[in-house]
Design an enzyme around this catalytic site. Structure first.
Site, short mmCIF file in Angstrom:
data_model
loop_
_atom_site.label_atom_id
_atom_site.label_comp_id
_atom_site.label_asym_id
_atom_site.label_seq_id
_atom_site.Cartn_x
_atom_site.Cartn_y
_atom_site.Cartn_z
CB CYS A 129 -36.26 6.94 24.70
SG CYS A 129 -36.49 8.46 25.65
N GLY A 162 -34.97 16.32 20.36
CA GLY A 162 -35.39 17.18 19.27
C GLY A 162 -36.77 17.76 19.51
N PRO A 163 -37.29 18.50 18.53
CG PRO A 163 -37.44 20.01 16.76
CD PRO A 163 -36.65 18.86 17.25
N GLY A 164 -39.68 16.99 18.34
CA GLY A 164 -40.73 16.00 18.57
C GLY A 164 -40.76 15.53 20.02
CB THR A 165 -38.04 14.48 22.33
OG1 THR A 165 -37.59 13.40 21.51
CG2 THR A 165 -37.92 14.08 23.79
NE ARG A 166 -35.48 20.28 23.05
CZ ARG A 166 -34.79 20.58 24.14
NH1 ARG A 166 -35.41 21.16 25.16
NH2 ARG A 166 -33.49 20.34 24.21
CB ALA A 167 -43.85 18.69 20.61
CG ASN A 168 -44.93 14.11 21.27
OD1 ASN A 168 -46.15 14.08 21.17
ND2 ASN A 168 -44.14 14.27 20.23
CG ASN A 287 -32.26 10.09 24.09
OD1 ASN A 287 -31.03 10.21 24.08
ND2 ASN A 287 -33.06 11.00 23.58
#
Length: 320
Positions: A129, A162-168, A287
């Site tokens: 983003c 979300g979880p995906g953003t935070r994990a990456n 984003n």
């Protein structure tokens, strides 16, 4: 034939659900075929089912087993960088076009305002983003003058991550940095992301600092403003927050650029904001909006190319 090809979305989270709604409302050549997740209680899967879209909570294997899969031409992957490689391997084996919204970067980086027309790979990576929002500015400066260094700071509302953003997060910074150099044209790049916990949530803000050789400030400004207009064509909420700022860095007072050493030239500072279209989440989630808008633009072009080439899987029988 209705002139559209079927798509599936893997990942019914914030990004995947927003993209689904964009496909159903705004796509020129796409129609929803399936929504894929791993949590049967997912709000995104439930919303897709209510809208009449085929769903599975069994991940990529569930998608391959759906009756509609034989008609799927394009798959958007909105999961994680770690999961994307297996997804891509399986989909490529079936001749499916993959558009990657994770930072996996298996395929070439694609930012519609910069290089969409020039790319035609079977896996297209939407960078991040922050990259979608800021790298066009770096590229705009590079069209006028050599860019030594570009640094971007993307600030997003914590609630929109979300979880995906935070994990990456690590993949975000590395993928964005690499794209700053490859697409933006900077010799050296740096990317920072900030998850802002403020209440009420703040709109996405992006700052771009570019150090280049000396150039005509008017030409640089015009190039940036034209690029902003190009991004606005598919992300209406994208805009300059204030006037572009310039500073001349004298040789006697150089900036120390990591990896490059003392540098002087023209420093260009650009301040942006991205307001979301609020298709799924509130407007502060720019984003998400810029990622899904870029992916939609990419998907529409890929669909039109596949139909023109006669390789759209779901359309072969109807054109024979």
């Amino acid at each position: 034939m209705n002139g559209k090809v079927k798509v599936a979305i893997i990942g019914p989270g914030n990004i995947g659900t927003d993209l689904m709604i964009k496909v159903m409302r705004n796509a020129r050549h796409l129609e929803m075929g399936a929504m894929v997740g791993v949590d049967p209680q997912s709000d995104g899967l439930a919303r897709a089912a209510r809208l009449g879209v085929a769903t599975t909570a069994e991940g990529i294997d569930g998608l391959l087993g759906l009756d509609v899969f034989n008609d799927i031409d394009i798959v958007f992957d909105a999961t994680s960088a770690g999961a994307h490689k297996r997804h891509n391997d399986l989909l490529q084996a079936h001749g499916v076009q993959v558009i990657d919204l994770t930072p996996a970067a298996i395929g070439p980086y694609v930012i519609p305002a910069i290089n969409l027309e020039a790319e035609n790979a079977t896996n297209m990576n939407m960078v991040t983003c922050g990259g979608q929002a800021t790298i066009p500015v770096v590229a705009a400066v590079s069209r006028v003058v050599k860019v030594h260094y570009a640094e971007i700071v993307a600030s997003i509302a914590s609630k929109s991550a979300g979880p995906g953003t935070r994990a990456n997060i690590d993949e975000f910074t590395e993928t964005t940095r690499s794209a700053i150099e490859k697409l933006g044209g900077a010799t050296r790049g740096k990317a920072i992301i900030v998850l802002n916990p403020a209440e009420p949530p703040l709109i996405m803000r992006d700052t771009v600092f570019v150090l280049s050789e000396l150039a005509d400030e008017g030409e640089v400004r015009d190039s940036i403003e034209k690029m902003v207009a190009s991004v606005q064509a598919y992300v209406p909420g994208y805009r300059l927050k204030q006037q572009i700022q310039f500073d001349v860095i004298e040789p006697s007072k150089p900036l120390n650029v990591p990896g490059l050493g003392p540098m002087h030239g023209l420093k260009t500072s650009v301040f942006l904001e991205v307001e979301g279209a609020a298709h799924y989440l509130p407007s502060y989630a720019g984003n998400l909006d810029i990622m899904t808008s870029a992916a939609l633009a990419c998907g529409d072009l890929m669909a039109s190319r596949r139909m023109a080439a006669g390789i759209a899987r779901g359309k072969l029988e109807s054109t024979q």
